[in-house]
Design a protein around this motif. Structure first.
Motif, short mmCIF file in Angstrom:
data_model
loop_
_atom_site.label_atom_id
_atom_site.label_comp_id
_atom_site.label_asym_id
_atom_site.label_seq_id
_atom_site.Cartn_x
_atom_site.Cartn_y
_atom_site.Cartn_z
N GLY A 1 37.94 36.07 9.83
CA GLY A 1 38.15 34.63 9.82
C GLY A 1 39.41 34.21 10.58
O GLY A 1 40.11 35.02 11.18
N LEU A 2 39.69 32.91 10.54
CA LEU A 2 40.87 32.37 11.23
C LEU A 2 42.17 32.80 10.56
O LEU A 2 43.18 32.99 11.22
CB LEU A 2 40.80 30.85 11.29
CG LEU A 2 39.70 30.25 12.16
CD1 LEU A 2 39.70 28.73 12.05
CD2 LEU A 2 39.87 30.68 13.60
N ILE A 14 54.80 46.08 3.43
CA ILE A 14 53.95 44.88 3.44
C ILE A 14 52.70 45.12 2.61
O ILE A 14 51.92 46.02 2.88
CB ILE A 14 53.58 44.47 4.89
CG1 ILE A 14 54.86 44.14 5.66
CG2 ILE A 14 52.62 43.29 4.87
CD1 ILE A 14 54.65 43.89 7.14
N ASP A 15 52.55 44.31 1.57
CA ASP A 15 51.40 44.41 0.68
C ASP A 15 50.22 43.64 1.26
O ASP A 15 49.08 44.10 1.20
CB ASP A 15 51.78 43.85 -0.69
CG ASP A 15 50.67 44.01 -1.71
OD1 ASP A 15 50.03 45.07 -1.72
OD2 ASP A 15 50.46 43.07 -2.51
N LYS A 16 50.50 42.47 1.82
CA LYS A 16 49.43 41.62 2.36
C LYS A 16 50.02 40.75 3.46
O LYS A 16 51.14 40.25 3.33
CB LYS A 16 48.88 40.75 1.23
CG LYS A 16 47.67 39.92 1.60
CD LYS A 16 47.09 39.27 0.36
CE LYS A 16 45.90 38.41 0.65
NZ LYS A 16 44.70 39.11 0.97
N ALA A 17 49.27 40.60 4.54
CA ALA A 17 49.70 39.75 5.65
C ALA A 17 48.48 39.03 6.21
O ALA A 17 47.42 39.61 6.34
CB ALA A 17 50.35 40.58 6.74
N ASN A 18 48.68 37.74 6.52
CA ASN A 18 47.60 36.94 7.11
C ASN A 18 48.15 36.07 8.22
O ASN A 18 49.27 35.58 8.14
CB ASN A 18 46.98 36.00 6.06
CG ASN A 18 46.18 36.73 5.03
OD1 ASN A 18 46.73 37.31 4.10
ND2 ASN A 18 44.88 36.73 5.18
N VAL A 19 47.31 35.85 9.24
CA VAL A 19 47.62 34.87 10.27
C VAL A 19 47.42 33.49 9.63
O VAL A 19 46.47 33.27 8.89
CB VAL A 19 46.67 35.04 11.48
CG1 VAL A 19 46.87 33.93 12.49
CG2 VAL A 19 46.88 36.41 12.12
N VAL A 20 48.34 32.57 9.92
CA VAL A 20 48.22 31.21 9.42
C VAL A 20 47.64 30.36 10.55
O VAL A 20 48.29 30.18 11.58
CB VAL A 20 49.60 30.64 8.98
CG1 VAL A 20 49.46 29.19 8.53
CG2 VAL A 20 50.19 31.51 7.87
N PRO A 21 46.42 29.87 10.40
CA PRO A 21 45.80 29.09 11.47
C PRO A 21 46.61 27.84 11.79
O PRO A 21 47.10 27.17 10.87
CB PRO A 21 44.43 28.72 10.92
CG PRO A 21 44.20 29.58 9.74
CD PRO A 21 45.55 29.98 9.24
N GLN A 22 46.75 27.53 13.08
CA GLN A 22 47.45 26.34 13.51
C GLN A 22 46.44 25.41 14.18
O GLN A 22 45.75 25.82 15.10
CB GLN A 22 48.56 26.71 14.51
CG GLN A 22 49.59 27.69 13.97
CD GLN A 22 50.39 27.12 12.82
OE1 GLN A 22 51.03 26.10 12.97
NE2 GLN A 22 50.36 27.78 11.67
N PHE A 23 46.34 24.19 13.70
CA PHE A 23 45.37 23.23 14.24
C PHE A 23 46.10 22.12 14.96
O PHE A 23 47.17 21.75 14.69
CB PHE A 23 44.49 22.66 13.15
CG PHE A 23 43.70 23.71 12.44
CD1 PHE A 23 42.56 24.22 13.03
CD2 PHE A 23 44.08 24.21 11.22
CE1 PHE A 23 41.80 25.22 12.39
CE2 PHE A 23 43.33 25.18 10.56
CZ PHE A 23 42.21 25.69 11.15
#
Length: 153
Positions: free
Chosen positions: A83-84, A144-153
């Motif tokens: 996903g995004l 790092i336990d968890k990392a996600n890209v933060v979608p930019q709109f």
């Protein structure tokens, strides 16, 4: 990486890649009797990942897991596209998203905090470099336990 996680990846990765998809990563959440094994798959195809792709991978992975039985107890198997807001699992994935905003959660506090959200600046050795409020942090990928890209709109 835990031994169980390594065993699961060694069983699942070849199945996903054999079906023509990229094994993006996986999460195993042991929540008592409500455990979840979540597999993320990716493709270079323009159409992206659809429900049929996920169902096909799910059927094949489920068959292998039924035979090998690496997970004791009941669990739910989920297969999806990253996903995004895609999770990041390895240094190559972080490298591909340099310049993006990411949200990280650490296993243990670093500089008194566990959560970071800022621009991914790069990779230095085994460290992820993130800029938060004009300050750069070098965070070891092992923390790092968890990392996600933060979608930019």
């Amino acid at each position: 990486m835990s031994a169980k996680f390594t065993i699961l990846e060694d069983l699942i990765r070849p199945v996903v890649e054999g079906l023509g998809f990229e094994f993006w990563g996986m999460e195993y959440l042991s929540l008592g009797k409500d455990s979840v094994l979540r597999i993320f798959i990716e493709t270079d195809a323009e159409k992206g990942i659809d429900v049929e792709d996920c169902a096909r991978v799910s059927r094949q992975v489920s068959s292998i897991l039924d035979v090998e039985d690496p997970i004791t107890g009941e669990y739910s198997l989920e297969v999806s596209s990253p996903g995004l807001d895609r999770p990041l699992f390895n240094l190559a994935q972080y490298q591909a998203y340099i310049g993006s905003v990411v949200a990280l959660r650490l296993r243990v506090p670093f500089d008194g905090r566990r959560k970071f959200k800022g621009q991914l600046m790069g990779i230095e050795g085994e460290d992820v470099v993130i800029r938060v409020d004009q300050e750069e942090y070098l965070l070891p990928i092992d923390l790092i336990d968890k990392a996600n890209v933060v979608p930019q709109f």
